[in-house]
Scaffold this motif. Sequence first.
Motif, PDB file in Angstrom:
ATOM      1  N   TYR A 103       9.428 -33.029  -1.266  1.00 30.26           N
ATOM      2  CA  TYR A 103      10.327 -34.043  -1.818  1.00 30.26           C
ATOM      3  C   TYR A 103      11.307 -33.403  -2.801  1.00 30.26           C
ATOM      4  N   ALA A 104      10.821 -32.502  -3.635  1.00 32.40           N
ATOM      5  CA  ALA A 104      11.700 -31.817  -4.587  1.00 32.40           C
ATOM      6  C   ALA A 104      12.767 -30.996  -3.858  1.00 32.40           C
ATOM      7  N   LEU A 105      12.387 -30.341  -2.759  1.00 33.16           N
ATOM      8  CA  LEU A 105      13.385 -29.601  -1.979  1.00 33.16           C
ATOM      9  C   LEU A 105      14.401 -30.548  -1.343  1.00 33.16           C
ATOM     10  N   GLY A 106      13.943 -31.707  -0.912  1.00 32.92           N
ATOM     11  CA  GLY A 106      14.866 -32.696  -0.344  1.00 32.92           C
ATOM     12  C   GLY A 106      15.838 -33.227  -1.376  1.00 32.92           C
ATOM     13  N   VAL A 107      15.340 -33.501  -2.581  1.00 38.85           N
ATOM     14  CA  VAL A 107      16.217 -33.970  -3.652  1.00 38.85           C
ATOM     15  C   VAL A 107      17.221 -32.890  -4.034  1.00 38.85           C
ATOM     16  N   LEU A 108      16.766 -31.654  -4.129  1.00 36.56           N
ATOM     17  CA  LEU A 108      17.666 -30.553  -4.467  1.00 36.56           C
ATOM     18  C   LEU A 108      18.753 -30.380  -3.416  1.00 36.56           C
ATOM     19  N   SER A 109      18.359 -30.416  -2.148  1.00 31.40           N
ATOM     20  CA  SER A 109      19.374 -30.258  -1.101  1.00 31.40           C
ATOM     21  C   SER A 109      20.347 -31.436  -1.077  1.00 31.40           C
ATOM     22  N   THR A 110      19.869 -32.630  -1.417  1.00 30.79           N
ATOM     23  CA  THR A 110      20.769 -33.787  -1.471  1.00 30.79           C
ATOM     24  C   THR A 110      21.771 -33.651  -2.601  1.00 30.79           C
ATOM     25  N   MET A 111      21.309 -33.173  -3.736  1.00 33.50           N
ATOM     26  CA  MET A 111      22.200 -33.037  -4.886  1.00 33.50           C
ATOM     27  C   MET A 111      23.196 -31.886  -4.734  1.00 33.50           C
ATOM     28  N   LEU A 112      22.838 -30.872  -3.959  1.00 31.35           N
ATOM     29  CA  LEU A 112      23.713 -29.713  -3.814  1.00 31.35           C
ATOM     30  C   LEU A 112      24.804 -29.891  -2.766  1.00 31.35           C
ATOM     31  N   THR A 113      24.621 -30.808  -1.835  1.00 36.02           N
ATOM     32  CA  THR A 113      25.549 -30.898  -0.714  1.00 36.02           C
ATOM     33  C   THR A 113      26.357 -32.181  -0.773  1.00 36.02           C
ATOM     34  N   GLY A 114      27.220 -32.352   0.223  1.00 43.13           N
ATOM     35  CA  GLY A 114      28.147 -33.464   0.175  1.00 43.13           C
ATOM     36  C   GLY A 114      27.988 -34.533   1.230  1.00 43.13           C
ATOM     37  N   ASN A 115      27.195 -34.304   2.267  1.00 37.67           N
ATOM     38  CA  ASN A 115      26.943 -35.359   3.243  1.00 37.67           C
ATOM     39  C   ASN A 115      25.550 -35.185   3.838  1.00 37.67           C
ATOM     40  N   VAL A 116      25.138 -36.130   4.643  1.00 38.47           N
ATOM     41  CA  VAL A 116      23.757 -36.166   5.120  1.00 38.47           C
ATOM     42  C   VAL A 116      23.453 -35.037   6.099  1.00 38.47           C
ATOM     43  N   ILE A 117      24.389 -34.710   6.972  1.00 33.11           N
ATOM     44  CA  ILE A 117      24.143 -33.657   7.956  1.00 33.11           C
ATOM     45  C   ILE A 117      23.974 -32.306   7.265  1.00 33.11           C
ATOM     46  N   VAL A 118      24.856 -32.009   6.333  1.00 34.33           N
ATOM     47  CA  VAL A 118      24.747 -30.753   5.593  1.00 34.33           C
ATOM     48  C   VAL A 118      23.489 -30.762   4.725  1.00 34.33           C
ATOM     49  N   THR A 119      23.116 -31.928   4.215  1.00 37.02           N
ATOM     50  CA  THR A 119      21.881 -32.043   3.434  1.00 37.02           C
ATOM     51  C   THR A 119      20.676 -31.682   4.283  1.00 37.02           C
ATOM     52  N   CYS A 120      20.616 -32.179   5.506  1.00 39.67           N
ATOM     53  CA  CYS A 120      19.494 -31.860   6.393  1.00 39.67           C
ATOM     54  C   CYS A 120      19.442 -30.365   6.699  1.00 39.67           C
ATOM     55  N   LEU A 121      20.592 -29.760   6.943  1.00 39.95           N
ATOM     56  CA  LEU A 121      20.629 -28.320   7.195  1.00 39.95           C
ATOM     57  C   LEU A 121      20.224 -27.526   5.955  1.00 39.95           C
ATOM     58  N   ALA A 122      20.694 -27.955   4.785  1.00 38.13           N
ATOM     59  CA  ALA A 122      20.314 -27.278   3.539  1.00 38.13           C
ATOM     60  C   ALA A 122      18.822 -27.434   3.270  1.00 38.13           C
ATOM     61  N   PHE A 123      18.266 -28.583   3.606  1.00 36.77           N
ATOM     62  CA  PHE A 123      16.831 -28.795   3.428  1.00 36.77           C
ATOM     63  C   PHE A 123      16.031 -27.820   4.284  1.00 36.77           C
ATOM     64  N   ILE A 124      16.440 -27.631   5.531  1.00 38.33           N
ATOM     65  CA  ILE A 124      15.734 -26.703   6.417  1.00 38.33           C
ATOM     66  C   ILE A 124      15.835 -25.281   5.886  1.00 38.33           C
ATOM     67  N   VAL A 125      17.013 -24.899   5.425  1.00 41.02           N
ATOM     68  CA  VAL A 125      17.191 -23.553   4.873  1.00 41.02           C
ATOM     69  C   VAL A 125      16.330 -23.367   3.628  1.00 41.02           C
ATOM     70  N   LEU A 126      16.329 -24.339   2.730  1.00 50.09           N
ATOM     71  CA  LEU A 126      15.520 -24.221   1.511  1.00 50.09           C
ATOM     72  C   LEU A 126      14.025 -24.248   1.797  1.00 50.09           C
ATOM     73  N   LEU A 127      13.623 -24.937   2.845  1.00 50.62           N
ATOM     74  CA  LEU A 127      12.207 -25.028   3.168  1.00 50.62           C
ATOM     75  C   LEU A 127      11.666 -23.699   3.693  1.00 50.62           C
TER      76      LEU A 127
END
Length: 185
Positions: free
Chosen positions: A119-143
């Motif tokens: 959940y913390a990685l998901g919140v971080l990726s949401t706060m760092l990016t600008g839309n949902v698709i990029v957020t999902c990709l950033a979440f996978i990279v951070l995970l």
Amino acid sequence: LSASETTRFLQSSLGSFLGKDNISWVLLTLPLAAMLAIEGFSWLHNRREVDFYESLPAPRGQRFFDICAGSFLYYVISYIFTLEIGLLIANGFGALSRPVLVEIMQTAVKTIAFFLAVYALGVLSTMLTGNVIVTCLAFIVLLFYEMEFRALIQGYCSEYFATWSSRPSPALKKSLFSPIEHYLD
């Protein structure tokens, strides 16, 4: 089968179904934690919603805490409710014993900690990016970043160091920050 063999079989089945040998909770927790994090903070991507939330008289910290606490409670209440139903069914079959119950409780604590990490990685990726698709990709990279980084370092070391053996160094054997590897250990 005798009664004791049947009990042992039921206890081992319960341990494999609700205990540490079952990884299906990872398959459920991972997308649920990501979805709750991304959906809970998706308003950060919409300027009108940010203006609306910023105009509310509640402090910013309280708003973030409420979203995180709500998501955590959604997961924990549903997880514990499901676990209790499983334990009641297991007790009805006579498969519940103290060692199995301790293993199930340890797995529950481990699963809730895994939820918090993802959940913390998901919140971080949401706060760092600008839309949902990029957020999902950033979440996978951070995970998976630490596993990817470790594989990259091992590949470079085996390619460019003449004295490198095929065995990885102790520093590259264990992940320090990857929630997936810590959960599966």
